[in-house]
Design a protein around this motif. Structure first.
Motif, PDB file in Angstrom:
ATOM      1  N   MET A 124       1.894  29.655 -44.814  1.00  0.00           N
ATOM      2  CA  MET A 124       1.031  30.329 -45.437  1.00  0.00           C
ATOM      3  C   MET A 124       1.119  30.314 -47.052  1.00  0.00           C
ATOM      4  SD  MET A 124       0.706  34.136 -44.086  1.00  0.00           S
ATOM      5  CE  MET A 124       0.494  33.705 -42.212  1.00  0.00           C
ATOM      6  N   PHE A 125       0.063  30.403 -47.934  1.00  0.00           N
ATOM      7  CA  PHE A 125       0.032  30.652 -49.339  1.00  0.00           C
ATOM      8  C   PHE A 125       0.053  32.175 -49.433  1.00  0.00           C
ATOM      9  CE2 PHE A 125      -1.633  26.441 -48.563  1.00  0.00           C
ATOM     10  CZ  PHE A 125      -1.047  25.754 -49.627  1.00  0.00           C
ATOM     11  N   SER A 126       0.662  32.368 -50.524  1.00  0.00           N
ATOM     12  CA  SER A 126       0.551  34.160 -51.019  1.00  0.00           C
ATOM     13  C   SER A 126       0.183  33.848 -52.337  1.00  0.00           C
ATOM     14  CB  SER A 126       2.280  34.208 -51.091  1.00  0.00           C
ATOM     15  OG  SER A 126       2.528  35.459 -51.315  1.00  0.00           O
ATOM     16  N   PRO A 127      -0.723  34.853 -52.715  1.00  0.00           N
ATOM     17  CA  PRO A 127      -1.118  36.193 -51.891  1.00  0.00           C
ATOM     18  C   PRO A 127      -1.981  35.787 -50.544  1.00  0.00           C
ATOM     19  CG  PRO A 127      -2.384  36.137 -53.992  1.00  0.00           C
ATOM     20  CD  PRO A 127      -1.371  35.074 -54.058  1.00  0.00           C
ATOM     21  N   TYR A 128      -1.976  36.528 -49.624  1.00  0.00           N
ATOM     22  CA  TYR A 128      -2.673  36.076 -48.347  1.00  0.00           C
ATOM     23  C   TYR A 128      -3.418  37.506 -47.798  1.00  0.00           C
ATOM     24  CZ  TYR A 128       1.560  38.991 -47.337  1.00  0.00           C
ATOM     25  OH  TYR A 128       2.648  39.704 -47.239  1.00  0.00           O
ATOM     26  N   TYR A 129      -4.173  37.295 -47.026  1.00  0.00           N
ATOM     27  CA  TYR A 129      -5.147  38.484 -46.232  1.00  0.00           C
ATOM     28  C   TYR A 129      -3.957  39.032 -45.314  1.00  0.00           C
ATOM     29  CZ  TYR A 129      -8.096  40.429 -42.823  1.00  0.00           C
ATOM     30  OH  TYR A 129      -8.782  41.177 -41.970  1.00  0.00           O
ATOM     31  N   PRO A 130      -3.782  40.544 -45.679  1.00  0.00           N
ATOM     32  CA  PRO A 130      -2.596  41.172 -44.837  1.00  0.00           C
ATOM     33  C   PRO A 130      -2.530  41.149 -43.547  1.00  0.00           C
ATOM     34  CG  PRO A 130      -3.888  42.594 -46.501  1.00  0.00           C
ATOM     35  CD  PRO A 130      -4.626  41.317 -46.729  1.00  0.00           C
ATOM     36  N   ALA A 131      -3.749  41.270 -42.960  1.00  0.00           N
ATOM     37  CA  ALA A 131      -3.749  41.515 -41.383  1.00  0.00           C
ATOM     38  C   ALA A 131      -3.130  40.281 -40.568  1.00  0.00           C
ATOM     39  CB  ALA A 131      -5.276  41.674 -40.871  1.00  0.00           C
ATOM     40  N   TYR A 132      -3.128  38.913 -41.457  1.00  0.00           N
ATOM     41  CA  TYR A 132      -2.453  37.898 -40.696  1.00  0.00           C
ATOM     42  C   TYR A 132      -1.044  38.128 -40.391  1.00  0.00           C
ATOM     43  CZ  TYR A 132      -6.804  35.369 -40.951  1.00  0.00           C
ATOM     44  OH  TYR A 132      -8.221  34.591 -41.012  1.00  0.00           O
ATOM     45  N   ILE A 133      -0.470  38.904 -41.222  1.00  0.00           N
ATOM     46  CA  ILE A 133       1.088  39.108 -41.131  1.00  0.00           C
ATOM     47  C   ILE A 133       1.523  39.823 -39.693  1.00  0.00           C
ATOM     48  CG2 ILE A 133       3.419  39.742 -42.045  1.00  0.00           C
ATOM     49  CD1 ILE A 133       1.896  37.364 -43.518  1.00  0.00           C
ATOM     50  N   PRO A 134       1.094  41.035 -39.559  1.00  0.00           N
ATOM     51  CA  PRO A 134       1.386  41.778 -38.119  1.00  0.00           C
ATOM     52  C   PRO A 134       0.612  40.893 -36.733  1.00  0.00           C
ATOM     53  CG  PRO A 134      -0.495  43.070 -39.547  1.00  0.00           C
ATOM     54  CD  PRO A 134       0.155  41.959 -40.469  1.00  0.00           C
ATOM     55  N   GLN A 135      -0.284  40.210 -37.154  1.00  0.00           N
ATOM     56  CA  GLN A 135      -0.924  39.279 -36.169  1.00  0.00           C
ATOM     57  C   GLN A 135      -0.228  38.277 -35.846  1.00  0.00           C
ATOM     58  OE1 GLN A 135      -4.921  38.257 -36.362  1.00  0.00           O
ATOM     59  NE2 GLN A 135      -5.720  40.584 -36.401  1.00  0.00           N
ATOM     60  N   LEU A 136       0.761  37.786 -36.614  1.00  0.00           N
ATOM     61  CA  LEU A 136       1.743  36.692 -36.483  1.00  0.00           C
ATOM     62  C   LEU A 136       2.974  37.256 -35.902  1.00  0.00           C
ATOM     63  CD1 LEU A 136       2.525  33.634 -37.126  1.00  0.00           C
ATOM     64  CD2 LEU A 136       3.395  34.609 -38.958  1.00  0.00           C
ATOM     65  N   ARG A 137       3.536  38.158 -36.315  1.00  0.00           N
ATOM     66  CA  ARG A 137       4.610  39.015 -35.949  1.00  0.00           C
ATOM     67  C   ARG A 137       4.568  39.379 -34.518  1.00  0.00           C
ATOM     68  NH1 ARG A 137       8.343  38.826 -39.813  1.00  0.00           N
ATOM     69  NH2 ARG A 137       7.976  39.236 -41.976  1.00  0.00           N
ATOM     70  N   ILE A 138       3.540  40.151 -34.235  1.00  0.00           N
ATOM     71  CA  ILE A 138       3.353  40.794 -32.946  1.00  0.00           C
ATOM     72  C   ILE A 138       3.802  39.583 -31.782  1.00  0.00           C
ATOM     73  CG2 ILE A 138       1.669  41.258 -31.070  1.00  0.00           C
ATOM     74  CD1 ILE A 138       0.245  42.966 -33.484  1.00  0.00           C
ATOM     75  N   TYR A 139       3.337  38.482 -32.200  1.00  0.00           N
ATOM     76  CA  TYR A 139       3.494  37.057 -31.206  1.00  0.00           C
ATOM     77  C   TYR A 139       4.913  36.432 -31.442  1.00  0.00           C
ATOM     78  CZ  TYR A 139      -1.185  37.957 -29.404  1.00  0.00           C
ATOM     79  OH  TYR A 139      -2.485  38.344 -28.745  1.00  0.00           O
TER      80      TYR A 139
END
Ligand SMILES: Cc1ncc(COP(=O)(O)O)c(C=O)c1O
Length: 405
Positions: A124-139
């Motif tokens: 993903m490109f940075s800066p990013y929309y923050p909610a995408y990180i936990p949603q990725l890491r949870i899985y």
């Protein structure tokens, strides 16, 4: 016994920078002091959900459309989505490739639930929309970041992207998709056709699924938006969108994912989405009927979005000019959405980090913005440009005073 240790280790990843200072803001407000908010990207408090959308939702509810619906989505809603993409982008999306979700947020969960796991990840490109990180890491997914070029209006840096993809591969991460947010939260950048073509070519070369979050695709200040679905038709592509922003209806919680591509992998992914949509039963049925009207009533929508863009461009440009007048602040101009992502000279501000700056800004000036590090790029702030000019002026004046020390 139920205790803190009972929580799954994955909860460690669940953090959200945008709401982090909530207790501080609450304490200040309880003491009777008004907090100037430029922290949350919700257009509804400022512009309201258009009445024609609310009427359609109420009508559907009163007609009894409140039972469980089709898991992938109500047929008239999927058909309205397909028509929208044909009308705006001349893109043919078959109804069985479209899934109605609880906002783009649930579409991302479906994607990560389908594709992520240990040793896997996404670019993903940075800066990013923050909610995408936990949603990725949870899985179990690992992000691979490529930083955008601020001096060129937060443009993608293709050399860096290739370098980061190579690095992730060498580290043994099995990247599954390349995630694009265009128009961008938090920078307000809008990438054009050539940039999208280059990104699509890289995704194709690297055999990555392309995922394009276009939730702000009608919030463009000048010119026409190019959708990834216009340039990446010959490769696996997921397009995400929803009612939250373009239709100013965040609380209806309605979004969609279009899973485009003829190859077997996309067939397997569509099958995963069918199963995931069945186990969460269905998306909100009355909201989907509101969505039918939102997408089909072109006249009402075009009046709304024209007025919205004119007003937000004015607010965004005002704030952009005002911020650039402050010594130690530099800010790229936004081309769409409703965010600015100014850089702060931390040395001049006397703060060690942008988080410290943000805390001081709230405590001393009662202005609530979000630290850039929450979006992956430190030394910055994210400012939401939805509030009226007086509010934006109050926020900028607070930033200016804090920079003076
Ligand atoms: C880029 C981006 N994607 C997704 C979302 C969330 O969308 P939804 O309300 O459809 O879940 C947001 C919300 O701010 C966003 O900025």
């Amino acid at each position: 016994m139920f205790s803190h240790e009972t929580l799954s280790p994955r909860m460690e990843y669940v953090q959200y920078a945008i709401r982090e200072l909530f207790p501080v803001a609450e304490r200040i407000e309880k003491s009777g002091v008004k907090v100037t908010r430029v922290n949350v990207g919700d257009p509804v408090p400022y512009f309201g959900t258009p009445k024609y959308i609310l009427d359609a939702m109420a009508k559907a509810a009163h007609e009894g459309k409140t039972s469980y619906g089709r898991p992938p989505g109500e047929t008239p809603f999927l058909s309205a989505i397909a028509n929208r993409y044909k009308r705006l982008y001349n893109f043919d999306a078959g109804q069985d490739s479209i899934f109605a979700t609880y906002g783009v947020s649930e579409a991302i969960q479906f994607l990560n639930a389908s594709l992520m796991g240990e040793g896997r990840g996404c670019a993903m490109f940075s800066p990013y929309y923050p909610a995408y990180i936990p949603q990725l890491r949870i899985y179990g997914g690992e992000p691979c970041f490529s930083t955008c070029d601020e001096e060129r209006g937060w443009a993608p840096d293709f050399d860096d992207l290739k370098k980061q993809l190579k690095k992730a591969k060498e580290a043994g991460t099995d990247l599954k998709y390349l995630h694009v947010i265009n128009p961008c939260n938090p920078t307000g950048a809008v990438w054009g056709k050539k940039q999208l073509e280059e990104i699509a070519a890289i995704a194709k070369d690297e055999e990555l699924l392309l995922v394009s979050d276009e939730i702000y695709d009608e919030m463009i200040f000048d010119g026409k938006f190019t959708s990834m679905c216009q340039v990446a038709t010959g490769q696996p592509l997921v397009v995400l969108n929803g009612l939250s922003k373009n239709w100013c209806a965040t609380g209806l919680r309605l979004g969609w994912a279009i899973l485009h591509g003829k190859d077997a992998h996309m067939g397997t992914l569509r099958d995963a989405f069918v199963r995931l949509s069945s186990v969460r039963l269905c998306a909100s049925v009355p909201a989907q009927y509101a969505g039918v009207e939102a997408l089909n009533n072109e006249k009402a929508h075009s009046e709304f979005i024209k007025g919205f863009n004119k007003e937000v461009k004015n607010r965004s440009d005002f704030c952009w000019k005002r911020l650039n007048e402050i010594p130690g602040i530099s800010c790229q101009r936004a081309k769409g959405a409703f965010y600015l992502f100014p850089k702060i000279d931390l040395k001049l501000s006397g703060c060690r980090t942008d988080k410290e700056f943000i805390l001081k800004l709230l405590e001393k000036e009662h202005v609530w913005a979000v630290q850039g590090s929450g979006f992956g790029v430190g030394g910055h702030l994210r400012i939401v440009t939805l509030p009226p000019l007086e509010t934006l002026e109050t926020a900028c004046a607070g930033i200016a005073r804090l920079m003076k020390g």
